[in-house]
Design a protein around this motif. Structure first.
Motif, short mmCIF file in Angstrom:
data_model
loop_
_atom_site.label_atom_id
_atom_site.label_comp_id
_atom_site.label_asym_id
_atom_site.label_seq_id
_atom_site.Cartn_x
_atom_site.Cartn_y
_atom_site.Cartn_z
N ASP A 9 0.33 -1.46 0.14
CA ASP A 9 0.38 0.15 -0.12
C ASP A 9 0.67 1.19 -0.33
N LEU A 10 2.42 1.01 0.39
CA LEU A 10 3.05 2.80 1.10
C LEU A 10 4.05 2.26 -0.37
N GLY A 11 4.30 0.82 -0.52
CA GLY A 11 5.31 1.46 -2.02
C GLY A 11 6.79 1.07 -1.31
N GLN A 12 7.13 0.83 -0.02
CA GLN A 12 8.07 0.42 0.20
C GLN A 12 8.75 -1.00 -0.12
N ASP A 13 10.47 -0.99 -0.11
CA ASP A 13 10.68 -2.12 -1.28
C ASP A 13 10.60 -3.16 -0.22
N PRO A 14 10.67 -4.19 -0.56
CA PRO A 14 9.86 -5.32 -0.24
C PRO A 14 11.50 -5.34 0.87
N GLU A 15 12.81 -6.02 0.30
CA GLU A 15 14.30 -5.96 0.42
C GLU A 15 14.58 -5.17 1.48
N ALA A 16 13.99 -3.96 1.90
CA ALA A 16 14.48 -3.08 3.13
C ALA A 16 13.32 -2.87 4.68
N VAL A 17 12.10 -4.03 4.45
CA VAL A 17 11.36 -3.66 5.06
C VAL A 17 11.09 -4.82 5.82
N ARG A 18 11.94 -5.11 6.91
CA ARG A 18 12.14 -5.88 7.52
C ARG A 18 11.55 -5.56 9.67
N PRO A 19 12.02 -6.32 10.47
CA PRO A 19 11.56 -5.69 11.53
C PRO A 19 12.37 -5.39 12.65
N ASP A 20 13.67 -5.21 11.94
CA ASP A 20 14.40 -3.90 13.24
C ASP A 20 14.89 -3.29 11.78
N THR A 21 13.90 -2.99 11.00
CA THR A 21 14.15 -1.08 10.22
C THR A 21 13.25 -0.27 11.13
N ARG A 22 13.72 0.23 11.27
CA ARG A 22 13.66 2.41 11.57
C ARG A 22 12.34 2.66 10.03
N LEU A 23 11.08 3.36 11.25
CA LEU A 23 10.32 4.02 9.87
C LEU A 23 10.85 5.14 9.02
N GLY A 24 11.73 5.36 10.45
CA GLY A 24 12.88 6.40 9.44
C GLY A 24 13.45 6.18 8.50
N GLU A 25 14.16 5.43 8.33
CA GLU A 25 14.72 4.49 7.02
C GLU A 25 13.91 4.37 6.03
N LEU A 26 13.05 4.16 6.26
CA LEU A 26 11.38 4.31 5.38
C LEU A 26 11.25 5.49 5.24
N GLU A 27 11.13 6.39 5.35
CA GLU A 27 11.21 7.37 5.05
C GLU A 27 9.65 8.11 4.95
N VAL A 28 9.65 7.05 6.32
CA VAL A 28 8.35 6.99 6.90
C VAL A 28 7.67 8.40 7.66
N ASP A 29 7.05 9.50 7.30
CA ASP A 29 6.58 10.59 7.49
C ASP A 29 5.67 10.98 8.72
N SER A 30 5.01 11.81 9.49
CA SER A 30 4.20 12.01 9.94
C SER A 30 2.45 11.31 9.16
N LEU A 31 2.73 12.10 8.00
CA LEU A 31 1.21 11.71 6.95
C LEU A 31 1.22 10.19 6.29
N ALA A 32 2.68 9.81 6.29
CA ALA A 32 2.55 8.64 6.15
C ALA A 32 2.28 7.42 6.70
N LEU A 33 2.63 8.08 8.54
CA LEU A 33 2.67 6.82 9.33
C LEU A 33 1.26 7.19 9.63
N LEU A 34 0.20 8.27 9.28
CA LEU A 34 -1.33 8.43 9.29
C LEU A 34 -1.90 7.38 8.22
N GLU A 35 -1.29 7.57 7.18
CA GLU A 35 -1.56 6.79 6.39
C GLU A 35 -2.11 5.45 6.86
N LEU A 36 -0.74 4.62 6.92
CA LEU A 36 -0.65 3.21 7.69
C LEU A 36 -1.38 3.29 8.71
N LEU A 37 -1.53 3.43 9.29
CA LEU A 37 -2.50 3.29 10.99
C LEU A 37 -3.68 2.90 10.19
#
Length: 87
Positions: A9-37
């Motif tokens: 839904d948010l178009g993140q790279d599957p290889e970059a999305v791991r349990p230890d990945t930080r939201l900031g590493e994915l450039e998830v800003d406040s707007l993207a966080l609200l969309e995710l939630l």
């Protein structure tokens, strides 16, 4: 569910999305966080917190899943699956 939503839904790279990945590493800003939630709430019937301040310290995806589990017991499978890398 969390990782799937980030990828599909948010178009993140599957290889970059791991349990230890930080939201900031994915450039998830406040707007993207609200969309995710909102997506998690709508598609998976999870009750999301009104205050997203808990996510302001750049948590890992595992920490996000743990937080969601703490505010809603039914999110436990989500947290376990994120930690196992299955979602």
């Amino acid at each position: 569910m969390l990782i799937t939503t980030l990828v599909e839904d948010l178009g993140q790279d599957p290889e970059a999305v791991r349990p230890d990945t930080r939201l900031g590493e994915l450039e998830v800003d406040s707007l993207a966080l609200l969309e995710l939630l909102t997506i998690l709430e709508d598609e998976h019937h999870l009750q999301m917190p009104d205050d997203v301040g808990a996510f302001s310290n750049d948590p890992t995806l595992a920490e996000v899943a743990d937080y969601l589990q703490s505010v809603q017991g039914s999110a436990a499978p989500l947290a376990d699956a994120v930690k196992d890398g299955a979602v």
